[in-house]
Write a protein that holds these residues in place. Sequence first.
Motif, PDB file in Angstrom:
ATOM      1  N   GLU A   5       0.825  -1.202   0.000  1.00  0.00           N
ATOM      2  CA  GLU A   5       0.000   0.000   0.000  1.00  0.00           C
ATOM      3  C   GLU A   5       0.863   1.257   0.000  1.00  0.00           C
ATOM      4  O   GLU A   5       0.570   2.235  -0.693  1.00  0.00           O
ATOM      5  N   ARG A   6       1.951   1.220   0.790  1.00  0.00           N
ATOM      6  CA  ARG A   6       2.853   2.365   0.839  1.00  0.00           C
ATOM      7  C   ARG A   6       3.519   2.577  -0.521  1.00  0.00           C
ATOM      8  O   ARG A   6       3.656   3.709  -1.000  1.00  0.00           O
ATOM      9  N   ALA A   7       3.940   1.476  -1.160  1.00  0.00           N
ATOM     10  CA  ALA A   7       4.575   1.568  -2.474  1.00  0.00           C
ATOM     11  C   ALA A   7       3.601   2.127  -3.512  1.00  0.00           C
ATOM     12  O   ALA A   7       3.983   2.946  -4.360  1.00  0.00           O
ATOM     13  N   LEU A   8       2.334   1.713  -3.427  1.00  0.00           N
ATOM     14  CA  LEU A   8       1.326   2.216  -4.358  1.00  0.00           C
ATOM     15  C   LEU A   8       1.096   3.709  -4.160  1.00  0.00           C
ATOM     16  O   LEU A   8       1.003   4.472  -5.129  1.00  0.00           O
ATOM     17  N   ARG A   9       1.032   4.135  -2.896  1.00  0.00           N
ATOM     18  CA  ARG A   9       0.846   5.569  -2.611  1.00  0.00           C
ATOM     19  C   ARG A   9       2.030   6.380  -3.122  1.00  0.00           C
ATOM     20  O   ARG A   9       1.856   7.468  -3.668  1.00  0.00           O
ATOM     21  N   THR A  10       3.238   5.832  -2.946  1.00  0.00           N
ATOM     22  CA  THR A  10       4.433   6.530  -3.437  1.00  0.00           C
ATOM     23  C   THR A  10       4.396   6.658  -4.954  1.00  0.00           C
ATOM     24  O   THR A  10       4.696   7.722  -5.515  1.00  0.00           O
ATOM     25  N   ILE A  15       3.581  10.039  -9.829  1.00  0.00           N
ATOM     26  CA  ILE A  15       2.889  10.307 -11.091  1.00  0.00           C
ATOM     27  C   ILE A  15       2.198  11.673 -11.035  1.00  0.00           C
ATOM     28  O   ILE A  15       2.283  12.472 -11.974  1.00  0.00           O
ATOM     29  N   GLU A  16       1.543  11.969  -9.925  1.00  0.00           N
ATOM     30  CA  GLU A  16       0.876  13.264  -9.768  1.00  0.00           C
ATOM     31  C   GLU A  16       1.905  14.394  -9.796  1.00  0.00           C
ATOM     32  O   GLU A  16       1.706  15.425 -10.453  1.00  0.00           O
ATOM     33  N   SER A  17       3.008  14.203  -9.078  1.00  0.00           N
ATOM     34  CA  SER A  17       4.066  15.210  -9.052  1.00  0.00           C
ATOM     35  C   SER A  17       4.673  15.405 -10.437  1.00  0.00           C
ATOM     36  O   SER A  17       4.909  16.549 -10.878  1.00  0.00           O
ATOM     37  N   ALA A  18       4.931  14.309 -11.134  1.00  0.00           N
ATOM     38  CA  ALA A  18       5.484  14.398 -12.486  1.00  0.00           C
ATOM     39  C   ALA A  18       4.542  15.153 -13.411  1.00  0.00           C
ATOM     40  O   ALA A  18       4.979  15.989 -14.225  1.00  0.00           O
ATOM     41  N   ALA A  19       3.250  14.864 -13.305  1.00  0.00           N
ATOM     42  CA  ALA A  19       2.273  15.561 -14.141  1.00  0.00           C
ATOM     43  C   ALA A  19       2.324  17.065 -13.895  1.00  0.00           C
ATOM     44  O   ALA A  19       2.288  17.869 -14.838  1.00  0.00           O
ATOM     45  N   GLU A  20       2.418  17.446 -12.629  1.00  0.00           N
ATOM     46  CA  GLU A  20       2.469  18.873 -12.296  1.00  0.00           C
ATOM     47  C   GLU A  20       3.723  19.532 -12.860  1.00  0.00           C
ATOM     48  O   GLU A  20       3.658  20.640 -13.414  1.00  0.00           O
ATOM     49  N   THR A  33      14.807  15.347  -9.959  1.00  0.00           N
ATOM     50  CA  THR A  33      14.976  15.878  -8.598  1.00  0.00           C
ATOM     51  C   THR A  33      13.773  16.731  -8.204  1.00  0.00           C
ATOM     52  O   THR A  33      13.262  16.615  -7.087  1.00  0.00           O
ATOM     53  N   ALA A  34      13.315  17.584  -9.120  1.00  0.00           N
ATOM     54  CA  ALA A  34      12.143  18.419  -8.838  1.00  0.00           C
ATOM     55  C   ALA A  34      10.905  17.554  -8.624  1.00  0.00           C
ATOM     56  O   ALA A  34      10.082  17.834  -7.749  1.00  0.00           O
ATOM     57  N   ILE A  35      10.775  16.498  -9.409  1.00  0.00           N
ATOM     58  CA  ILE A  35       9.615  15.613  -9.298  1.00  0.00           C
ATOM     59  C   ILE A  35       9.629  14.866  -7.968  1.00  0.00           C
ATOM     60  O   ILE A  35       8.617  14.816  -7.257  1.00  0.00           O
ATOM     61  N   SER A  36      10.767  14.285  -7.613  1.00  0.00           N
ATOM     62  CA  SER A  36      10.842  13.525  -6.358  1.00  0.00           C
ATOM     63  C   SER A  36      10.662  14.449  -5.161  1.00  0.00           C
ATOM     64  O   SER A  36      10.005  14.088  -4.183  1.00  0.00           O
ATOM     65  N   SER A  37      11.243  15.649  -5.239  1.00  0.00           N
ATOM     66  CA  SER A  37      11.108  16.604  -4.141  1.00  0.00           C
ATOM     67  C   SER A  37       9.648  17.008  -3.954  1.00  0.00           C
ATOM     68  O   SER A  37       9.153  17.070  -2.820  1.00  0.00           O
ATOM     69  N   ARG A  38       8.957  17.259  -5.044  1.00  0.00           N
ATOM     70  CA  ARG A  38       7.544  17.646  -4.960  1.00  0.00           C
ATOM     71  C   ARG A  38       6.692  16.518  -4.397  1.00  0.00           C
ATOM     72  O   ARG A  38       5.705  16.746  -3.697  1.00  0.00           O
ATOM     73  N   ALA A  39       7.076  15.272  -4.695  1.00  0.00           N
ATOM     74  CA  ALA A  39       6.336  14.105  -4.194  1.00  0.00           C
ATOM     75  C   ALA A  39       6.706  13.773  -2.758  1.00  0.00           C
ATOM     76  O   ALA A  39       6.057  12.925  -2.124  1.00  0.00           O
ATOM     77  N   GLY A  40       7.784  14.398  -2.252  1.00  0.00           N
ATOM     78  CA  GLY A  40       8.204  14.142  -0.878  1.00  0.00           C
ATOM     79  C   GLY A  40       8.941  12.824  -0.708  1.00  0.00           C
ATOM     80  O   GLY A  40       8.887  12.220   0.369  1.00  0.00           O
ATOM     81  N   VAL A  41       9.640  12.385  -1.752  1.00  0.00           N
ATOM     82  CA  VAL A  41      10.408  11.135  -1.676  1.00  0.00           C
ATOM     83  C   VAL A  41      11.819  11.388  -2.190  1.00  0.00           C
ATOM     84  O   VAL A  41      12.103  12.423  -2.797  1.00  0.00           O
ATOM     85  N   SER A  42      12.701  10.432  -1.982  1.00  0.00           N
ATOM     86  CA  SER A  42      14.086  10.560  -2.444  1.00  0.00           C
ATOM     87  C   SER A  42      14.193  10.185  -3.919  1.00  0.00           C
ATOM     88  O   SER A  42      13.309   9.527  -4.489  1.00  0.00           O
ATOM     89  N   ASN A  43      15.315  10.584  -4.523  1.00  0.00           N
ATOM     90  CA  ASN A  43      15.575  10.159  -5.901  1.00  0.00           C
ATOM     91  C   ASN A  43      15.670   8.636  -6.000  1.00  0.00           C
ATOM     92  O   ASN A  43      15.275   8.041  -6.997  1.00  0.00           O
ATOM     93  N   PHE A  48      13.364   3.498  -7.906  1.00  0.00           N
ATOM     94  CA  PHE A  48      12.830   2.171  -7.575  1.00  0.00           C
ATOM     95  C   PHE A  48      11.559   1.899  -8.376  1.00  0.00           C
ATOM     96  O   PHE A  48      11.312   0.774  -8.821  1.00  0.00           O
ATOM     97  N   HIS A  49      10.744   2.964  -8.567  1.00  0.00           N
ATOM     98  CA  HIS A  49       9.464   2.799  -9.272  1.00  0.00           C
ATOM     99  C   HIS A  49       9.595   3.038 -10.780  1.00  0.00           C
ATOM    100  O   HIS A  49       8.876   2.407 -11.570  1.00  0.00           O
TER     101      HIS A  49
END
Length: 219
Positions: A5-10, A15-20, A33-43, A48-49
């Motif tokens: 569930e955590r992996a799915l949420r990540t 995907i939402e962050s990338a779209a933005e 880097t901008a995408i991962s930062s906006r999503a609140g996760v590491s590079n 991994f995904h």
Amino acid sequence: MVKQERALRTREALIESAAEVFDREGFSVASLTAISSRAGVSNGALHFHFASKAALAGAVEEIAENRLDGVTQRCADKPNALQTLVDATHELARALREDVVLRAGFGLSGEPFQADGRNLRLAWSRWVEGTIKRADAEGVLAAVPSQDVMMAVVAATVGFEVLGARDGEWLSRRTLTRFWQLLLPLLAAPATLGTLTAEGAHHARTKDAARTGAADQKA
């Protein structure tokens, strides 16, 4: 199960962050880097995904394509194919205003990273062409070549989508209504024209219901 569930949420957050970011900056300029930062996760979590920016963009497009299918399917129950077309353009414009994933999916159309041939503008043009062929078979078109109708509608609606990325007025109900008020008298057979609603059948029903409700309250 919790890990899944955590992996799915990540993945969904990425995907939402990338779209933005794609919507704001375009594919070529957007950074992971901008995408991962906006999503609140590491590079590292991003990689991994998704193996690459192209893979991430492909995931955005896949979801956007599903949502485009949803737009056209929601308008499939209209009394004739011309009203289906009118309503679908209104529904698409509304979705583009509100859904950054759909908007980014359209914006990614034709980018050189694509290997699977996915292109939302092409998918939309094919749906328009099929719907106009249905209208022709139903006898609701005037004596105008269906290919000319398809070219006009695709050119205008894709133009609204492109211009609407910077100025939302191009995707407003008012703009689409004025477009159809201009075009329908040229497209529709005389017996059909009076049955069509340029502002979209759903919106017209909503307005009628609101007027009825207001009249009942006054009574």
